[in-house]
Enzyme design. Sequence first.
Site, PDB file in Angstrom:
ATOM      1  N   HIS A  76       0.829  -1.218   0.000  1.00 23.87           N
ATOM      2  CA  HIS A  76       0.000   0.000   0.000  1.00 23.87           C
ATOM      3  C   HIS A  76       0.858   1.261   0.000  1.00 23.87           C
ATOM      4  CE1 HIS A  76       0.368   0.910   4.404  1.00 23.87           C
ATOM      5  NE2 HIS A  76       0.358  -0.394   4.567  1.00 23.87           N
ATOM      6  N   ASP A  78      -0.156   4.453   1.081  1.00 25.03           N
ATOM      7  CA  ASP A  78      -0.374   5.470   2.108  1.00 25.03           C
ATOM      8  C   ASP A  78       0.418   5.154   3.369  1.00 25.03           C
ATOM      9  OD1 ASP A  78      -2.125   3.224   2.558  1.00 25.03           O
ATOM     10  OD2 ASP A  78      -3.226   4.427   4.031  1.00 25.03           O
ATOM     11  N   ASP A 136       6.186   1.175   6.553  1.00 25.65           N
ATOM     12  CA  ASP A 136       4.831   0.638   6.431  1.00 25.65           C
ATOM     13  C   ASP A 136       4.047   1.570   5.503  1.00 25.65           C
ATOM     14  OD1 ASP A 136       2.347  -0.501   6.796  1.00 25.65           O
ATOM     15  OD2 ASP A 136       2.094   0.205   8.848  1.00 25.65           O
ATOM     16  N   GLU A 170      -4.874   2.010   2.788  1.00 31.37           N
ATOM     17  CA  GLU A 170      -4.920   0.814   3.627  1.00 31.37           C
ATOM     18  C   GLU A 170      -4.965   1.179   5.098  1.00 31.37           C
ATOM     19  OE1 GLU A 170      -3.225  -2.495   6.089  1.00 31.37           O
ATOM     20  OE2 GLU A 170      -2.490  -0.448   5.818  1.00 31.37           O
ATOM     21  N   GLU A 171      -4.252   2.233   5.474  1.00 28.08           N
ATOM     22  CA  GLU A 171      -4.148   2.598   6.888  1.00 28.08           C
ATOM     23  C   GLU A 171      -5.469   3.076   7.474  1.00 28.08           C
ATOM     24  OE1 GLU A 171      -1.793   1.909   8.714  1.00 28.08           O
ATOM     25  OE2 GLU A 171       0.055   1.799   7.540  1.00 28.08           O
ATOM     26  N   ASP A 193       3.579  -6.475   3.896  1.00 21.14           N
ATOM     27  CA  ASP A 193       3.101  -5.457   4.821  1.00 21.14           C
ATOM     28  C   ASP A 193       3.353  -5.851   6.267  1.00 21.14           C
ATOM     29  OD1 ASP A 193       1.900  -3.086   5.583  1.00 21.14           O
ATOM     30  OD2 ASP A 193      -0.144  -3.844   5.415  1.00 21.14           O
ATOM     31  N   HIS A 374       4.356   3.547  12.589  1.00 24.72           N
ATOM     32  CA  HIS A 374       3.361   4.598  12.865  1.00 24.72           C
ATOM     33  C   HIS A 374       3.854   5.706  13.790  1.00 24.72           C
ATOM     34  CE1 HIS A 374      -0.400   2.012  11.675  1.00 24.72           C
ATOM     35  NE2 HIS A 374       0.595   1.899  10.810  1.00 24.72           N
TER      36      HIS A 374
END
Length: 404
Positions: A76, A78, A136, A170-171, A193, A374
Amino acid sequence: MDIVERFLKYIAIDTKSDETSDTCPSTPGQLELGKILVEDMKAIGLTDVFQDSNGYVYGSLKGNLEKAPVIGFVAHMDTAPDMDGKVVNPQVFTYQGGDISLNEEFSIKEEEFPFIKDFVGMELITTDGTTLLGADDKAGIAEILDACAYLVAHPEIQRGDVKVAFTPDEEIGRGADLFDVEGFGADFAYTLDGGPLGELEFENFNAASAKVAIQGKNVHPGSSKNTMVNSQRIAMEFESLLPVDQKPEYTQGYEGFFHLIDINGTVEYTTMTYIIRDHFKDSFEEKKELFKEIAAFLNRKYGDRVQVEVTDSYYNMREKLEDHMEIVDLAKKSMEDLGIEPKIQAIRGGTDGARLSFMGLATPNLFAGGMNFHGRYEFVPTDYMKKAAQLIVKIVENNGKDHL
């Protein structure tokens, strides 16, 4: 372009997704990255490359074995909304041990993250402490493209067709919403991922989100006896009625949780946003039902002031992958061929693979190599990225050998 150069190129683009947006993708940076990926994919030699109207990017690598199943690889574009995702000053260095200074204020401290001792002597990439890193899942993107470049340069490897896709949002749980499974054309796929080296996952949380809205009654505090209803206090009471031990900070492994991610309020009106997670369907349903029971209790107490809306997000992909364990075994064998110890575990989160598996495309998850996702303390060992790219090649190669 090597894998590190690719990664640094992609993390410089701000692709933070936005849950409040109703567009797809939710932010323009994802479209920008998608356009760059289209050009990079074409430069590698992939075919049928395009970005669709919703920002999804697709491409193909033609194989030389007609009977081999078509494998897809997905990552992904994002990054998490938790923090700024435009990395303008990445740090690439060989870790010598001890604390890792990000800037004058923030460090990855060995006392807080004791596992960093395992990376002494390895080349790491970190931020400068002002953004998240975006491993990520831009590490996953770089790994897929690096592997494809290798496969193009080595046509002697007997293989089936390979499909590549990069998804938006995705997030915020929308990564597979508009994924064209039929057009993608893969028989099965893998998301890149996961976290550390060796992760191989075919089960994840069942997930739901919950919105709690509380209507209070605001009057002057000097004359409010038996009249004022403070919605913030009801919100605190709601939170207090959830099991204390079922919070993220107290759970691990297969233990589920309730997580309060946002609260905004005044005396007059308060809203709360939760996520609900559980690996097991029965206890997942019980958790959702508890929200309704608490709301009913508080409404009896305070007079119909609490509204709860619970919405399912995704489900445990194990339910769909149990009938396709041969693709998990293919990844496991490929890791072992490379001297990587497979670490098969349940994801304490979700991936596009969960949704895709329920859409008919069986999609377990592989490691991408990053750590501390994150937040500002995120980092990735470059060796882990290189090994993830090697794993993709080995999976394609072993899939070909199995169908000569």
